[in-house]
Design a protein around this motif. Structure first.
Motif, PDB file in Angstrom:
ATOM      1  N   GLU A  49     -18.151   4.935   2.012  1.00  0.00           N
ATOM      2  CA  GLU A  49     -17.425   4.100   2.310  1.00  0.00           C
ATOM      3  C   GLU A  49     -17.909   2.570   1.799  1.00  0.00           C
ATOM      4  OE1 GLU A  49     -16.561   3.637   6.386  1.00  0.00           O
ATOM      5  OE2 GLU A  49     -18.378   4.275   7.019  1.00  0.00           O
ATOM      6  N   SER A  83      -8.737   7.957  -0.508  1.00  0.00           N
ATOM      7  CA  SER A  83      -9.162   8.847   0.939  1.00  0.00           C
ATOM      8  C   SER A  83      -7.960   8.362   1.915  1.00  0.00           C
ATOM      9  CB  SER A  83     -10.633   8.511   1.383  1.00  0.00           C
ATOM     10  OG  SER A  83     -10.479   7.051   1.574  1.00  0.00           O
ATOM     11  N   ASP A  84      -8.195   8.766   3.038  1.00  0.00           N
ATOM     12  CA  ASP A  84      -7.249   8.231   4.204  1.00  0.00           C
ATOM     13  C   ASP A  84      -7.621   6.892   4.484  1.00  0.00           C
ATOM     14  OD1 ASP A  84      -6.277  10.631   4.327  1.00  0.00           O
ATOM     15  OD2 ASP A  84      -7.169  11.476   6.190  1.00  0.00           O
ATOM     16  N   GLN A  85      -8.968   6.592   4.489  1.00  0.00           N
ATOM     17  CA  GLN A  85      -9.224   5.083   4.752  1.00  0.00           C
ATOM     18  C   GLN A  85      -8.724   4.150   3.567  1.00  0.00           C
ATOM     19  OE1 GLN A  85     -13.472   4.474   5.442  1.00  0.00           O
ATOM     20  NE2 GLN A  85     -13.284   2.251   5.318  1.00  0.00           N
ATOM     21  N   ASP A  86      -8.820   4.850   2.263  1.00  0.00           N
ATOM     22  CA  ASP A  86      -8.489   3.938   1.110  1.00  0.00           C
ATOM     23  C   ASP A  86      -6.869   3.684   1.315  1.00  0.00           C
ATOM     24  OD1 ASP A  86     -10.938   3.925  -0.226  1.00  0.00           O
ATOM     25  OD2 ASP A  86     -10.321   5.700  -1.151  1.00  0.00           O
ATOM     26  N   GLN A  87      -6.189   4.433   1.887  1.00  0.00           N
ATOM     27  CA  GLN A  87      -4.616   4.227   1.863  1.00  0.00           C
ATOM     28  C   GLN A  87      -4.589   3.166   2.859  1.00  0.00           C
ATOM     29  OE1 GLN A  87      -2.333   7.849   2.587  1.00  0.00           O
ATOM     30  NE2 GLN A  87      -4.082   9.191   1.703  1.00  0.00           N
ATOM     31  N   VAL A  88      -5.101   3.149   3.977  1.00  0.00           N
ATOM     32  CA  VAL A  88      -5.079   1.790   4.983  1.00  0.00           C
ATOM     33  C   VAL A  88      -5.466   0.584   4.397  1.00  0.00           C
ATOM     34  CG1 VAL A  88      -5.895   0.946   7.086  1.00  0.00           C
ATOM     35  CG2 VAL A  88      -5.285   3.448   6.973  1.00  0.00           C
ATOM     36  N   VAL A  89      -6.734   0.561   3.632  1.00  0.00           N
ATOM     37  CA  VAL A  89      -7.396  -0.560   3.123  1.00  0.00           C
ATOM     38  C   VAL A  89      -6.495  -1.165   2.014  1.00  0.00           C
ATOM     39  CG1 VAL A  89      -9.230  -1.470   1.640  1.00  0.00           C
ATOM     40  CG2 VAL A  89      -9.565   0.183   3.588  1.00  0.00           C
ATOM     41  N   HIS A 144     -17.162  -1.660   3.095  1.00  0.00           N
ATOM     42  CA  HIS A 144     -16.516  -2.698   3.732  1.00  0.00           C
ATOM     43  C   HIS A 144     -16.775  -3.919   3.224  1.00  0.00           C
ATOM     44  CE1 HIS A 144     -15.843  -0.188   7.693  1.00  0.00           C
ATOM     45  NE2 HIS A 144     -15.978   0.511   6.718  1.00  0.00           N
TER      46      HIS A 144
END
Length: 200
Positions: free
Chosen positions: A87, A126-132, A89
């Protein structure tokens, strides 16, 4: 590719050409990236690797209008808060500030593509990418008409034969002398965005 529908009339054969409908899972936009900019993408990503060090994610952006024009490398602590192999940030406002400063002489761009890497991974959000993506879109859309996202997957180091970049749907794929590269492009909803390589 253009499909041809053949209609037979009393006067002969009339050929009507039409484009096939895009699948519901693909965004309607298209990205065009010149080959010289792809070389810069390769250099940007490979330059961060260090011997005996763990590969971490990194980031850069592309801007332009009908065709992408500039690569913006993000290397400062003002932009990158921290990065791991899985990841990264970043501060989107700081990215925008840098982009606007670097484009001051060239002029405003209508399109921005925010790209981050997946070392030893796949160019799939990724799931985090979708949020970002959704959060970043809110900031970018204040300054750019078109906002897209890219995931640049890169392999471990190995001895390879260089191949030229080729576009396959929403991906650009090529190999350098040391690594395999695969970059996929998406909109804020993670729908694939078709890409074209402009050979210069």
């Amino acid at each position: 590719m253009v499909k041809e529908i053949v209609i037979v009339s009393e006067d002969g054969i009339v050929i009507v050409k039409r484009r096939p409908k895009k699948s519901k899972g693909t965004a309607k936009s298209r990205i065009i990236i010149p080959s010289n900019l792809i070389k810069q993408m390769e250099i940007r990503v490979e330059s961060v690797f260090r011997p005996d060090a763990v590969d971490v994610e990194t980031t850069y952006a592309l801007t332009g209008n009908d065709v992408m024009e500039i690569l913006h490398p993000f290397t400062s602590k003002e932009v990158i808060k921290f990065a791991t192999p899985f990841e990264i940030h970043t501060k989107i406002e700081a990215k925008v500030k840098q982009i606007l400063e670097e484009r001051a002489e060239l002029g405003k761009a209508s399109t921005v593509i925010d790209v981050h890497t997946h070392p030893l991974g796949f160019p799939i959000p990724s799931d985090q990418d979708q949020v970002v993506f959704k959060r970043s879109f809110i900031v970018y859309s204040r300054y750019f008409e078109n906002v897209f996202f890219g995931i640049h997957a890169v392999s471990e180091e190995q001895r390879l034969r260089r191949t030229e970049p080729k576009a396959e749907g929403n991906k650009i794929i090529w190999t350098s002398l040391n690594r395999k590269h695969e970059v996929a492009f998406y909109d804020k909803d993670c729908k694939p965005v078709e890409v074209e390589v402009w050979i210069q």
